[in-house]
Design an enzyme around this catalytic site. Sequence first.
Site, PDB file in Angstrom:
ATOM      1  N   GLY A 156       0.832  -1.196   0.000  1.00  0.00           N
ATOM      2  CA  GLY A 156       0.000   0.000   0.000  1.00  0.00           C
ATOM      3  C   GLY A 156       0.866   1.245   0.000  1.00  0.00           C
ATOM      4  O   GLY A 156       1.997   1.225   0.489  1.00  0.00           O
ATOM      5  N   GLU A 157       0.328   2.332  -0.553  1.00  0.00           N
ATOM      6  CA  GLU A 157       1.126   3.554  -0.622  1.00  0.00           C
ATOM      7  C   GLU A 157       0.210   4.766  -0.639  1.00  0.00           C
ATOM      8  O   GLU A 157      -0.833   4.769  -1.301  1.00  0.00           O
ATOM      9  CB  GLU A 157       1.997   3.537  -1.884  1.00  0.00           C
ATOM     10  CG  GLU A 157       3.118   4.535  -1.867  1.00  0.00           C
ATOM     11  CD  GLU A 157       4.218   4.212  -2.865  1.00  0.00           C
ATOM     12  OE1 GLU A 157       5.131   5.039  -2.998  1.00  0.00           O
ATOM     13  OE2 GLU A 157       4.156   3.137  -3.499  1.00  0.00           O
ATOM     14  N   GLY A 158       0.585   5.802   0.119  1.00  0.00           N
ATOM     15  CA  GLY A 158      -0.181   7.041   0.162  1.00  0.00           C
ATOM     16  C   GLY A 158       0.751   8.236   0.140  1.00  0.00           C
ATOM     17  O   GLY A 158       1.952   8.110  -0.107  1.00  0.00           O
ATOM     18  N   PHE A 218       1.731  10.267   2.628  1.00  0.00           N
ATOM     19  CA  PHE A 218       2.671  10.339   3.741  1.00  0.00           C
ATOM     20  C   PHE A 218       3.327   9.006   4.068  1.00  0.00           C
ATOM     21  O   PHE A 218       4.357   8.981   4.733  1.00  0.00           O
ATOM     22  CB  PHE A 218       1.958  10.841   5.007  1.00  0.00           C
ATOM     23  CG  PHE A 218       1.597  12.288   4.973  1.00  0.00           C
ATOM     24  CD1 PHE A 218       2.510  13.260   5.347  1.00  0.00           C
ATOM     25  CD2 PHE A 218       0.343  12.688   4.549  1.00  0.00           C
ATOM     26  CE1 PHE A 218       2.177  14.602   5.316  1.00  0.00           C
ATOM     27  CE2 PHE A 218      -0.004  14.026   4.514  1.00  0.00           C
ATOM     28  CZ  PHE A 218       0.911  14.988   4.893  1.00  0.00           C
ATOM     29  N   LYS A 267       4.026   4.564   3.273  1.00  0.00           N
ATOM     30  CA  LYS A 267       4.077   3.362   2.444  1.00  0.00           C
ATOM     31  C   LYS A 267       3.889   2.181   3.390  1.00  0.00           C
ATOM     32  O   LYS A 267       4.407   2.181   4.502  1.00  0.00           O
ATOM     33  CB  LYS A 267       5.426   3.280   1.734  1.00  0.00           C
ATOM     34  CG  LYS A 267       5.601   2.047   0.860  1.00  0.00           C
ATOM     35  CD  LYS A 267       6.999   2.018   0.235  1.00  0.00           C
ATOM     36  CE  LYS A 267       7.160   3.101  -0.806  1.00  0.00           C
ATOM     37  NZ  LYS A 267       8.451   2.975  -1.526  1.00  0.00           N
ATOM     38  N   LYS A 327       3.754   0.204   8.415  1.00  0.00           N
ATOM     39  CA  LYS A 327       3.482   1.502   7.795  1.00  0.00           C
ATOM     40  C   LYS A 327       4.709   2.380   8.024  1.00  0.00           C
ATOM     41  O   LYS A 327       5.133   2.580   9.164  1.00  0.00           O
ATOM     42  CB  LYS A 327       2.230   2.135   8.404  1.00  0.00           C
ATOM     43  CG  LYS A 327       1.773   3.408   7.691  1.00  0.00           C
ATOM     44  CD  LYS A 327       0.547   3.994   8.363  1.00  0.00           C
ATOM     45  CE  LYS A 327      -0.701   3.200   8.091  1.00  0.00           C
ATOM     46  NZ  LYS A 327      -1.239   3.431   6.736  1.00  0.00           N
ATOM     47  N   ASP A 381     -12.011   8.205   7.637  1.00  0.00           N
ATOM     48  CA  ASP A 381     -11.840   7.779   6.242  1.00  0.00           C
ATOM     49  C   ASP A 381     -12.364   6.350   6.083  1.00  0.00           C
ATOM     50  O   ASP A 381     -11.770   5.530   5.387  1.00  0.00           O
ATOM     51  CB  ASP A 381     -10.369   7.869   5.823  1.00  0.00           C
ATOM     52  CG  ASP A 381     -10.187   7.708   4.316  1.00  0.00           C
ATOM     53  OD1 ASP A 381     -11.139   8.023   3.564  1.00  0.00           O
ATOM     54  OD2 ASP A 381      -9.112   7.260   3.884  1.00  0.00           O
TER      55      ASP A 381
END
Length: 449
Positions: free
Chosen positions: A27-29, A31, A33, A49, A143
């Site tokens: 997963g990656e966003g 701010f 990974k 994370k 979220d």
Amino acid sequence: MYRAKRAALSPKVKRRVGKYELGRTIGEGTFAKVRFAKNTENDEPVAIKILDKEKVQKHRLVEQIRREICTMKLVKHPNVVRLFEVMGSKARIFIVLEYVTGGELFEIIATNGRLKEEEARKYFQQLINAVDYCHSRGVYHRDLKLENLLLDASGNLKVSDFGLSALTEQVKADGLLHTTCGTPNYVAPEVIEDRGYDGAAADIWSCGVILYVLLAGFLPFEDDNIIALYKKISEAQFTCPSWFSTGAKKLITRILDPNPTTRITISQILEDPWFKKGYKPPVFDEKYETSFDDVDAAFGDSEDRHVKEETEDQPTSMNAFELISLNQALNLDNLFEAKKEYKRETRFTSQCPPKEIITKIEEAAKPLGFDIQKKNYKMRMENLKAGRKGNLNVATEVFQVAPSLHVVELKKAKGDTLEFQKFYRTLSTQLKDVVWKCDGEVEGNGAAA
């Protein structure tokens, strides 16, 4: 062909953080990974994370993230992804989380369509259990969406990313939360309008959207035009499909109330007749001790308390074509090269670990007058005493065939071939404990190259 193919290969790299060996990115966003990892002490899988400290500091989120991590360490609920520990290095924060193996609930809906009402109710009950527990401890999600709902191996719901809202949220001077929406289809009207909102009421709205999707197989608010979508959400413009039961329709209508002050609360949901059908409150042990020493160390400036980040290179792997090419009888290089009476290269196989192979070669070569230069699993050996054709220079590399089988290749890079053969005979004698099988005996007749 053979050499060109090998040149394209690169060593595998193992990265370790403390006792964890990092694997693939899952997963990656903006701010963070998220990477799969393994606890090397017990082989248990985890998800880590990884936050960039510089980015977090730049957005002035350090204290909020620290506070939320501390709160999440107190959250130990069967329907919430567990936060085990926090580590820090000079540049990064590592949040070690429970790894959930059953996949996303989103994938089930996307593949198979809507759920039966009984199954949808079970997941919704588990979702409300998790949300209620976290809200009672001052932790809000903000979220919630189908993609954040995971299933464990037993088919039980696990909510991910609870308590880490600081990565997308900011508190302004009015004391209320403000955000830029990541997934607007699930977001409450007050969040979209950025007028400041109560985290609990916003989470409840998202739970209502999730319940609708579980029962319908599609979203209640959809539009290709983002402005039109926002209007539908703000005015709660949705209709329930004909297969929704009366009880489900009533509950969803009370949840998807655009006014957060009149929207149904969790305590009221828990008393709803449709919700209560077959409901079993979760039973779990809340007696535990929680330490925040790891949080202090992760966010502190003391390098003595920082975790070590280690990168361990692995030998280059050989494929089946290369293994065939290594066989002298089938070596395709011989089709293109003149017959060689003297070998400029040789190989042997070993069942020893690659680091041990490199160390043993170095220990054997140094007393023979060779200077050693190493990088990963490659080695350059140069005889300090010049021979007939200058200083003998031997290039060595360890290749991985299988986890416990390696091929070691030695090539004459410079110098006299006869001297190379003599050196190899002496070296191989010293490496009896390392060599498993040799690439034939070095030939001793003909003209030197």
